[in-house]
Design an enzyme around this catalytic site. Sequence first.
Site, short mmCIF file in Angstrom:
data_model
loop_
_atom_site.label_atom_id
_atom_site.label_comp_id
_atom_site.label_asym_id
_atom_site.label_seq_id
_atom_site.Cartn_x
_atom_site.Cartn_y
_atom_site.Cartn_z
N GLY A 176 -2.71 7.52 5.43
CA GLY A 176 -3.65 6.84 4.54
C GLY A 176 -3.34 5.37 4.45
O GLY A 176 -2.60 4.82 5.27
N ASN A 177 -3.91 4.72 3.45
CA ASN A 177 -3.64 3.29 3.24
C ASN A 177 -3.65 2.99 1.75
O ASN A 177 -3.91 3.86 0.93
CB ASN A 177 -4.64 2.44 4.02
CG ASN A 177 -6.06 2.69 3.57
OD1 ASN A 177 -6.43 2.36 2.45
ND2 ASN A 177 -6.85 3.33 4.43
N ARG A 178 -3.36 1.75 1.42
CA ARG A 178 -3.11 1.39 0.01
C ARG A 178 -4.37 1.07 -0.78
O ARG A 178 -4.29 0.67 -1.93
CB ARG A 178 -2.20 0.16 -0.06
CG ARG A 178 -0.81 0.40 0.40
CD ARG A 178 0.01 -0.88 0.19
NE ARG A 178 1.25 -0.83 0.91
CZ ARG A 178 2.32 -0.18 0.49
NH1 ARG A 178 2.28 0.48 -0.65
NH2 ARG A 178 3.42 -0.18 1.21
N SER A 179 -5.55 1.21 -0.19
CA SER A 179 -6.76 0.82 -0.91
C SER A 179 -6.97 1.70 -2.14
O SER A 179 -6.88 2.93 -2.06
CB SER A 179 -7.96 0.91 0.00
OG SER A 179 -9.12 0.61 -0.73
#
Length: 399
Positions: free
Chosen positions: A201-204
């Site tokens: 995933g990512n930090r958004s």
Amino acid sequence: MRVLLGVSGGIAAYKSAALLRLLTEAGHDVRVVPTAAALEFVGRATWEALSGHPVTTGVFDDVASVEHVRLGQSADLVVVAPATADLLARAATGRADDLLTAALLVARCPVLLVPAMHTEMWLHPATQANVATLRSRGVHVLDPASGRLTGADSGPGRMPEPDEIAAAALALVGPRDLAGRRVVVSAGGTREPVDPVRFLGNRSTGRQGVALARAAARRGADVVLVAANVTVPLPHGVTVRAVETAAELGAAVRAEGKDADVVVMAAAVADFRPAEPAEHKIKKTSGEPAPIALVPTDDVLAGLVADPPRAGQVVVGFAAETGDASGDVLHHGREKARRKGAHLLVVNAVGGGRGFGAETNEVTILDRAGDVVGRAAGTKDDVADAVWDAVVRLLDVDA
Ligand code: CTP
């Protein structure tokens, strides 16, 4: 414009009579909804005489006309001044135990709450948490002024002067320049499964995309928010389609984009996904970890540009950039604007506490030639309005 002026039970209620005067003199049709406690400070006759309308406080006072629904629905702007600690608590928890709080639940227009109370009550963590909750939902809460309070004491908690409140309130009612437009906004960050429990995933957080959706709705658009794992509160008055992966997000954006005038790709979409997600949880006892083979995902934005789901649609991309040895943020943004071909590319600098998860953002908006057509620095709501301003200029040219 129809303004609903709520008044809750604090001594500053007397100043709201002057606020009412300012609003009616500016030509607005103001309905006053005091709480029962407010009438202990300033009586019904004052509100009725100054507004020219009858005044009630409870949901059972005029049942036949379903006042709580009608008042909330028909308002273009709601101002509650003063907003006591109790009113803030009731609004934050969605209570509807009098006409004012019921109308607040129904209203979909901009809402400004103007707290006024003793410093200790204002600074109490309960009040501060209620204010944070309300702000996260898009309710505007003015910070109280510092100064003399009811007694001899002074500190933050004083209600600002009526002319300041009127100016702040009227500034919220911006243009309805997206009325009749249908827009799709993607927000959040995609998650690509590694196995049934793990993902890449990512930090958004989705904060900027949510602000875009909220601003578009306020400006009159019919909004679909394609939300990928958004961790901030979702806005009112928009249709939400929850998705998880890049593939799901791409399918949802294309389907919803079929009759959209504008698609804004604010989501952080994975560029790669595990080629073969494991069917069962990968165990640490199974020896040396196997490398995770990745394959590229479809570039949703590129697909929208190459093959728009609807002809003439305005497509907006986002680019999170950091400067590096080969060029600064704007250099990379320009290069990406030309490469991606979206009508607008919103370039924001990330890293060093900026961008992901932050309350504020600083962006440069480029057209497909890489020329700067807008800039914004401030809250993510400010950035959202700057993006829609640029979109509206394009829609107006096409119209
Ligand atoms: N985007 C997309 N589909 C993807 C990846 C990105 O639609 N699979 C969109 C994002 O929503 C954003 C824009 O493309 O609007 C920019 O994404 P970004 O990752 O910054 O661009 P890349 O082309 O991946 O460039 P790079 O990773 O080289 O910086």
